[in-house]
Design an enzyme around this catalytic site. Structure first.
Site, PDB file in Angstrom:
ATOM      1  N   LYS A 191       0.843  -1.206   0.000  1.00  0.00           N
ATOM      2  CA  LYS A 191       0.000   0.000   0.000  1.00  0.00           C
ATOM      3  C   LYS A 191       0.879   1.258   0.000  1.00  0.00           C
ATOM      4  O   LYS A 191       0.666   2.191  -0.771  1.00  0.00           O
ATOM      5  CB  LYS A 191      -0.890  -0.025   1.257  1.00  0.00           C
ATOM      6  CG  LYS A 191      -1.976   1.009   1.268  1.00  0.00           C
ATOM      7  CD  LYS A 191      -2.836   0.897   2.524  1.00  0.00           C
ATOM      8  CE  LYS A 191      -3.548  -0.430   2.627  1.00  0.00           C
ATOM      9  NZ  LYS A 191      -4.436  -0.519   3.795  1.00  0.00           N
ATOM     10  N   LYS A 225       1.986  -4.205  11.103  1.00  0.00           N
ATOM     11  CA  LYS A 225       0.614  -4.323  11.621  1.00  0.00           C
ATOM     12  C   LYS A 225       0.684  -4.887  13.028  1.00  0.00           C
ATOM     13  O   LYS A 225       1.576  -5.670  13.346  1.00  0.00           O
ATOM     14  CB  LYS A 225      -0.215  -5.282  10.756  1.00  0.00           C
ATOM     15  CG  LYS A 225      -1.703  -5.058  10.869  1.00  0.00           C
ATOM     16  CD  LYS A 225      -2.143  -3.871  10.053  1.00  0.00           C
ATOM     17  CE  LYS A 225      -3.609  -3.569  10.181  1.00  0.00           C
ATOM     18  NZ  LYS A 225      -4.021  -2.534   9.214  1.00  0.00           N
ATOM     19  N   THR A 267      -9.661   7.585   5.361  1.00  0.00           N
ATOM     20  CA  THR A 267      -9.746   6.374   4.537  1.00  0.00           C
ATOM     21  C   THR A 267     -11.031   6.390   3.707  1.00  0.00           C
ATOM     22  O   THR A 267     -11.020   6.068   2.514  1.00  0.00           O
ATOM     23  CB  THR A 267      -9.672   5.106   5.417  1.00  0.00           C
ATOM     24  OG1 THR A 267      -8.498   5.205   6.221  1.00  0.00           O
ATOM     25  CG2 THR A 267      -9.604   3.851   4.592  1.00  0.00           C
ATOM     26  N   ASN A 309     -16.097   3.250  10.484  1.00  0.00           N
ATOM     27  CA  ASN A 309     -15.316   4.419  10.112  1.00  0.00           C
ATOM     28  C   ASN A 309     -15.201   4.546   8.581  1.00  0.00           C
ATOM     29  O   ASN A 309     -15.588   5.566   7.995  1.00  0.00           O
ATOM     30  CB  ASN A 309     -13.915   4.298  10.766  1.00  0.00           C
ATOM     31  CG  ASN A 309     -12.996   5.430  10.389  1.00  0.00           C
ATOM     32  OD1 ASN A 309     -12.964   5.869   9.240  1.00  0.00           O
ATOM     33  ND2 ASN A 309     -12.252   5.941  11.342  1.00  0.00           N
ATOM     34  N   SER A 369      -1.888   9.619   7.422  1.00  0.00           N
ATOM     35  CA  SER A 369      -0.958   9.271   8.510  1.00  0.00           C
ATOM     36  C   SER A 369       0.430   9.813   8.186  1.00  0.00           C
ATOM     37  O   SER A 369       1.143  10.287   9.067  1.00  0.00           O
ATOM     38  CB  SER A 369      -0.857   7.753   8.666  1.00  0.00           C
ATOM     39  OG  SER A 369      -1.885   7.276   9.479  1.00  0.00           O
TER      40      SER A 369
HETATM   41  P1  NAD Z   1     -15.037  -0.254  12.093  1.00  0.00           P
HETATM   42  O1  NAD Z   1     -14.875  -1.147  13.259  1.00  0.00           O
HETATM   43  O2  NAD Z   1     -15.190   1.189  12.311  1.00  0.00           O
HETATM   44  O3  NAD Z   1     -16.289  -0.734  11.186  1.00  0.00           O
HETATM   45  C1  NAD Z   1     -16.425  -2.028  10.705  1.00  0.00           C
HETATM   46  C2  NAD Z   1     -17.830  -2.176  10.124  1.00  0.00           C
HETATM   47  O4  NAD Z   1     -17.934  -3.473   9.524  1.00  0.00           O
HETATM   48  C3  NAD Z   1     -18.949  -2.102  11.158  1.00  0.00           C
HETATM   49  O5  NAD Z   1     -20.080  -1.484  10.592  1.00  0.00           O
HETATM   50  C4  NAD Z   1     -19.258  -3.567  11.430  1.00  0.00           C
HETATM   51  O6  NAD Z   1     -20.548  -3.795  11.942  1.00  0.00           O
HETATM   52  C5  NAD Z   1     -19.074  -4.149  10.059  1.00  0.00           C
HETATM   53  N1  NAD Z   1     -18.792  -5.585  10.045  1.00  0.00           N
HETATM   54  C6  NAD Z   1     -17.881  -6.270  10.743  1.00  0.00           C
HETATM   55  N2  NAD Z   1     -17.939  -7.581  10.453  1.00  0.00           N
HETATM   56  C7  NAD Z   1     -18.930  -7.710   9.546  1.00  0.00           C
HETATM   57  C8  NAD Z   1     -19.469  -8.806   8.850  1.00  0.00           C
HETATM   58  N3  NAD Z   1     -19.018 -10.044   9.024  1.00  0.00           N
HETATM   59  N4  NAD Z   1     -20.475  -8.569   7.990  1.00  0.00           N
HETATM   60  C9  NAD Z   1     -20.948  -7.317   7.790  1.00  0.00           C
HETATM   61  N5  NAD Z   1     -20.471  -6.245   8.417  1.00  0.00           N
HETATM   62  C10 NAD Z   1     -19.475  -6.442   9.285  1.00  0.00           C
HETATM   63  O7  NAD Z   1     -13.761  -0.578  11.168  1.00  0.00           O
HETATM   64  P2  NAD Z   1     -13.141   0.348  10.029  1.00  0.00           P
HETATM   65  O8  NAD Z   1     -12.043   1.142  10.604  1.00  0.00           O
HETATM   66  O9  NAD Z   1     -14.222   0.992   9.257  1.00  0.00           O
HETATM   67  O10 NAD Z   1     -12.408  -0.769   9.123  1.00  0.00           O
HETATM   68  C11 NAD Z   1     -13.132  -1.530   8.175  1.00  0.00           C
HETATM   69  C12 NAD Z   1     -12.133  -2.201   7.243  1.00  0.00           C
HETATM   70  O11 NAD Z   1     -11.341  -1.210   6.606  1.00  0.00           O
HETATM   71  C13 NAD Z   1     -11.149  -3.172   7.906  1.00  0.00           C
HETATM   72  O12 NAD Z   1     -10.866  -4.206   6.997  1.00  0.00           O
HETATM   73  C14 NAD Z   1      -9.912  -2.317   8.095  1.00  0.00           C
HETATM   74  O13 NAD Z   1      -8.721  -3.085   8.180  1.00  0.00           O
HETATM   75  C15 NAD Z   1      -9.969  -1.508   6.820  1.00  0.00           C
HETATM   76  N6  NAD Z   1      -9.207  -0.262   6.877  1.00  0.00           N
HETATM   77  C16 NAD Z   1      -9.486   0.678   7.818  1.00  0.00           C
HETATM   78  C17 NAD Z   1      -8.772   1.859   7.816  1.00  0.00           C
HETATM   79  C18 NAD Z   1      -9.076   2.978   8.781  1.00  0.00           C
HETATM   80  O14 NAD Z   1      -8.470   4.048   8.648  1.00  0.00           O
HETATM   81  N7  NAD Z   1      -9.999   2.812   9.705  1.00  0.00           N
HETATM   82  C19 NAD Z   1      -7.742   2.056   6.871  1.00  0.00           C
HETATM   83  C20 NAD Z   1      -7.509   1.079   5.912  1.00  0.00           C
HETATM   84  C21 NAD Z   1      -8.255  -0.080   5.915  1.00  0.00           C
END
Ligand code: NAD
Length: 421
Positions: free
Chosen positions: A99, A111, A195, A226, A354
């Site tokens: 990335k 990580k 993101t 998020n 970041s």
């Molecule tokens: P978060 O915890 O804020 O939100 C996750 C969401 O996914 C929630 O709405 C949750 O209910 C839902 N969820 C979880 N498991 C599920 C399932 N089995 N089926 C349906 N919905 C489900 O997390 P986030 O920060 O939004 O991260 C989400 C993804 O994005 C992850 O894979 C994370 O690694 C990736 N990511 C996040 C960031 C960041 O800046 N937050 C950056 C890059 C990648």
């Protein structure tokens, strides 16, 4: 708060290794490159004994994987999730290396994780877990060595506890050791939503090459945390219509479009999207089969399986989550000519901002919001353009994901060579 994991038996670490092998072969590079990149440089596993509010001591397991730092310090989030495994963390550290290489930010990949369920911890217990994780990891972290950030179930508050612990141990303030912090401890304006906003820029670029106009384009999302909620909000500002959203607790559908701001407020109050007024229920598999233009997997790994892929009607998938599409699904999407914007490009907005945060911490000079937004838009748009051109120049049959690995690995291999590794 969510449980990270997969809905099948796909091992994400093996998937990441296969992706590297495939790219190394396509680039006709020496096998040494694969051997150098197939596993992290270092994986640290620690026991974290924590006194709970009732006086009992529980021992949590914490991880930090440092994949490769040829382009700069290791960089990557820390997730708190029950059942998180060393393999999951290793795979995620590999994807971070690629990335950062694609986004052209001067970092490597790392990580971290703690196997715990934050939903079951009090605020004080969560603070103790966060501080103790940091205390155990201090020897391997540093603003020039390895820089964590938030991920699943961690946030700016968790980062604040961790950076405070780090600075207390070092006996000086070095806010650049962690990004995604609150503004008062050297955070960057807009980091928390970066993101999701970055994902919107990736979708916009993908729509451009597909000849799709975003006005009234129909979007479906799995995951409304998020990344998902901020992407949805940003896409609505571009004129898109969000017609379906699911999360861990259920889903909602309205073919006329869902009021995203109201859904965000509703989710804050109820903890999920389920039963949002004016919508029909929809489940986590049907969301992907909706008659829509754009799908955003923004939840967890391995959600778009071969079975799911067969029913996809959208022309664009932009991966907000890390590793949401299985290799078998990728094959089917390729045959269907669906443009999959791979995670290592599509969700790089957080890594990019970041980087801005780290630069500002190092200089103790803080940029205005407009500057951050301008730079984010520019970096993601350029990364998309470079990668799309590279993809088209490779061959007609190559996917953007395959090209992304090739592009990143070529950069890494060239740099390792010139550094004499
Ligand atoms: P978060 O915890 O804020 O939100 C996750 C969401 O996914 C929630 O709405 C949750 O209910 C839902 N969820 C979880 N498991 C599920 C399932 N089995 N089926 C349906 N919905 C489900 O997390 P986030 O920060 O939004 O991260 C989400 C993804 O994005 C992850 O894979 C994370 O690694 C990736 N990511 C996040 C960031 C960041 O800046 N937050 C950056 C890059 C990648």
């Amino acid at each position: 708060m969510v449980k990270a994991g997969s809905n099948n038996n796909v091992n994400t670490y093996e998937v990441a290794q296969q992706q590297i092998k495939h790219a190394v072969e396509q680039l006709e590079l020496s096998d040494d490159v694969y051997e150098r990149l197939k596993a992290p440089d270092r994986v640290v596993e620690v026991a974290i004994p924590v006194e709970m509010d009732d006086g009992e001591v529980r021992v949590f397991i914490g991880y930090r994987a440092q994949h490769n730092n040829v382009l700069g310090p290791y960089k990557g989030g820390i997730r708190f999730a029950p059942g998180v495994t060393a393999d999951e963390v290793k795979a995620l550290s590999i994807w971070m290396t690629f990335k950062c290489a694609i986004a052209r930010v001067p970092f490597g990949g790392g990580k971290g994780a703690v196997a715990c369920n934050p939903a079951e911890l009090s605020a004080k217990e969560l603070e103790r877990v966060s501080r103790k994780y940091m205390r155990n990891m201090v020897p391997v972290l540093g603003s020039k060595i390895d820089i964590p950030a938030p991920d699943l179930n961690t946030n700016a508050q968790v980062m604040a506890w961790m950076v405070d612990e780090y600075c207390n141990i070092q006996q000086y303030n070095d806010f650049g050791v962690i990004t995604g912090k609150p503004l008062d401890v050297g955070g960057c304006i807009g980091r928390e939503t970066a993101t999701g906003r970055g994902l919107m820029y990736a979708v916009r670029a993908a729509a451009d090459v597909k000849g799709l106009t975003l006005k009234n384009a129909k979007v479906a999302l799995q995951g409304f945390g998020n990344v998902g909620s901020n992407a949805a909000r940003s896409l609505v500002k571009q004129g898109c219509k969000v017609i379906g959203v699911t999360d861990i607790g259920g889903g909602v559908f309205n073919s006329e479009g869902i009021d995203v701001e109201s859904l965000i407020n509703y989710t804050r109050q109820t903890g999920g999207v389920k039963n949002f007024p004016g919508c029909e229920p929809i489940d986590n598999t049907s969301i992907f089969a909706l008659d829509c233009d754009i799908i955003l997997p923004t939840a967890v790994e391995n959600q778009i399986t071969a079975d799911v892929a067969r029913h996809i009607k959208a022309g664009i998938i932009a991966e907000g989550a890390n590793g949401p599409t299985t290799p078998a699904a990728d094959e089917i999407l390729k045959e269907k000519d669906v443009l999959v914007v791979p995670d290592i490009l599509a969700n790089s907005g957080g890594a990019i901002v970041s980087y801005f945060e780290w630069v500002q911490n190092n200089y103790s000079f803080y940029w205005p919001e407009a500057e951050i937004e301008k730079q984010l838009e520019q970096k993601i748009s350029e990364a998309f353009e470079h990668l799309y051109t590279y993809t088209c120049n490779c061959s007609d049959t190559i996917t953007m994901r395959e090209a992304a690995y090739m592009y990143a690995i070529k950069r890494l291999a060239d740099t390792m060579k010139i550094r004499g590794w």
